[in-house]
Design a protein around this motif. Structure first.
Motif, short mmCIF file in Angstrom:
data_model
loop_
_atom_site.label_atom_id
_atom_site.label_comp_id
_atom_site.label_asym_id
_atom_site.label_seq_id
_atom_site.Cartn_x
_atom_site.Cartn_y
_atom_site.Cartn_z
N GLN A 65 0.83 -1.21 0.00
CA GLN A 65 0.00 0.00 0.00
C GLN A 65 0.87 1.26 0.00
O GLN A 65 0.52 2.26 -0.62
CB GLN A 65 -0.92 0.00 1.22
CG GLN A 65 -2.03 -1.02 1.13
CD GLN A 65 -2.79 -1.16 2.44
OE1 GLN A 65 -2.36 -0.71 3.49
NE2 GLN A 65 -3.93 -1.84 2.36
N GLY A 66 2.00 1.20 0.68
CA GLY A 66 2.90 2.34 0.72
C GLY A 66 3.53 2.67 -0.62
O GLY A 66 3.95 3.79 -0.87
N PHE A 67 3.60 1.67 -1.48
CA PHE A 67 4.21 1.87 -2.79
C PHE A 67 3.21 1.81 -3.94
O PHE A 67 3.58 1.66 -5.10
CB PHE A 67 5.32 0.83 -3.02
CG PHE A 67 6.56 1.11 -2.21
CD1 PHE A 67 7.54 1.94 -2.71
CD2 PHE A 67 6.71 0.56 -0.95
CE1 PHE A 67 8.68 2.22 -1.97
CE2 PHE A 67 7.85 0.84 -0.19
CZ PHE A 67 8.83 1.66 -0.70
N ASP A 68 1.92 1.95 -3.61
CA ASP A 68 0.87 1.90 -4.63
C ASP A 68 1.08 2.90 -5.77
O ASP A 68 0.81 2.61 -6.92
CB ASP A 68 -0.51 2.16 -4.01
CG ASP A 68 -1.22 0.89 -3.62
OD1 ASP A 68 -0.74 -0.20 -3.99
OD2 ASP A 68 -2.25 0.97 -2.92
N ASN A 69 1.57 4.07 -5.44
CA ASN A 69 1.71 5.14 -6.44
C ASN A 69 3.07 5.17 -7.13
O ASN A 69 3.35 6.08 -7.89
CB ASN A 69 1.42 6.50 -5.79
CG ASN A 69 0.00 6.57 -5.26
OD1 ASN A 69 -0.91 6.02 -5.84
ND2 ASN A 69 -0.18 7.24 -4.13
N VAL A 70 3.92 4.20 -6.83
CA VAL A 70 5.25 4.16 -7.44
C VAL A 70 5.19 3.23 -8.66
O VAL A 70 4.78 2.07 -8.53
CB VAL A 70 6.30 3.64 -6.43
CG1 VAL A 70 7.67 3.53 -7.07
CG2 VAL A 70 6.35 4.55 -5.21
N PRO A 71 5.60 3.72 -9.82
CA PRO A 71 5.62 2.85 -11.01
C PRO A 71 6.54 1.65 -10.77
O PRO A 71 7.57 1.76 -10.09
CB PRO A 71 6.18 3.75 -12.11
CG PRO A 71 5.96 5.15 -11.63
CD PRO A 71 6.02 5.09 -10.14
N GLU A 72 6.16 0.51 -11.33
CA GLU A 72 6.90 -0.73 -11.09
C GLU A 72 8.38 -0.61 -11.47
O GLU A 72 9.25 -1.04 -10.71
CB GLU A 72 6.27 -1.89 -11.88
CG GLU A 72 6.95 -3.21 -11.61
CD GLU A 72 6.28 -4.38 -12.32
OE1 GLU A 72 6.90 -5.44 -12.37
OE2 GLU A 72 5.15 -4.23 -12.81
N THR A 73 8.67 -0.02 -12.62
CA THR A 73 10.07 0.08 -13.05
C THR A 73 10.88 0.93 -12.07
O THR A 73 12.02 0.59 -11.74
CB THR A 73 10.17 0.68 -14.47
OG1 THR A 73 9.45 1.91 -14.51
CG2 THR A 73 9.62 -0.28 -15.50
N GLU A 74 10.29 2.00 -11.57
CA GLU A 74 10.98 2.86 -10.60
C GLU A 74 11.21 2.09 -9.29
O GLU A 74 12.28 2.18 -8.69
CB GLU A 74 10.15 4.11 -10.33
CG GLU A 74 10.82 5.11 -9.42
CD GLU A 74 9.96 6.35 -9.20
OE1 GLU A 74 9.98 6.86 -8.06
OE2 GLU A 74 9.27 6.78 -10.15
N GLY A 75 10.24 1.33 -8.88
CA GLY A 75 10.38 0.53 -7.66
C GLY A 75 11.47 -0.51 -7.79
O GLY A 75 12.26 -0.71 -6.86
N LEU A 76 11.53 -1.16 -8.94
CA LEU A 76 12.57 -2.17 -9.16
C LEU A 76 13.97 -1.55 -9.14
O LEU A 76 14.91 -2.14 -8.61
CB LEU A 76 12.32 -2.93 -10.47
CG LEU A 76 11.10 -3.84 -10.47
CD1 LEU A 76 10.84 -4.39 -11.87
CD2 LEU A 76 11.28 -4.97 -9.47
N VAL A 77 14.10 -0.36 -9.71
CA VAL A 77 15.39 0.34 -9.69
C VAL A 77 15.78 0.65 -8.24
O VAL A 77 16.94 0.45 -7.84
CB VAL A 77 15.31 1.63 -10.54
CG1 VAL A 77 16.52 2.51 -10.29
CG2 VAL A 77 15.20 1.28 -12.02
N GLU A 78 14.83 1.10 -7.44
CA GLU A 78 15.11 1.41 -6.03
C GLU A 78 15.50 0.15 -5.26
O GLU A 78 16.40 0.18 -4.42
CB GLU A 78 13.91 2.08 -5.38
CG GLU A 78 13.70 3.51 -5.84
CD GLU A 78 12.65 4.24 -5.02
OE1 GLU A 78 12.54 3.96 -3.80
OE2 GLU A 78 11.94 5.07 -5.60
#
Length: 97
Positions: A65-78
């Motif tokens: 839920q905390g990362f709902d608004n983060v695009p998947e590609t950006e999340g994977l990079v992080e």
């Protein structure tokens, strides 16, 4: 103690295996064709595992839920960046020993 047994042997010795788990708090790994397929554990241990699973599931849901608004590609990079930082710290700690 952890005992491994075949499914056939387990079936033949069920009463003994139950006593082993109940009174000695051992665990029994049941193998079929040489591969583990089930484990008989003490009821208290199972309840602890169940509570831990519930807490883990709740934590995963909160993170999701905390990362709902983060695009998947950006999340994977992080995630990759965080993993690399951790690996570098681990290598650094190993060198210092």
């Amino acid at each position: 103690m952890i005992t491994e047994t075949s499914a056939v042997t387990f079936r033949q010795n069920l009463g003994e295996m139950l006593n082993q788990v109940q009174y000695r708090h051992d665990s029994v790994v049941i193998n079929k064709d040489g591969k583990p397929v089930a484990v008989l554990v003490d009821a208290k241990l199972f309840e602890r595992i169940r509570r831990m699973q519930n807490r883990f599931d709740a934590l995963c849901k909160r993170i999701e839920q905390g990362f709902d608004n983060v695009p998947e590609t950006e999340g994977l990079v992080e995630i990759e960046a965080a993993v690399e930082i951790e690996r570098a710290q681990t290598r650094s700690s190993a060198k210092q020993r």
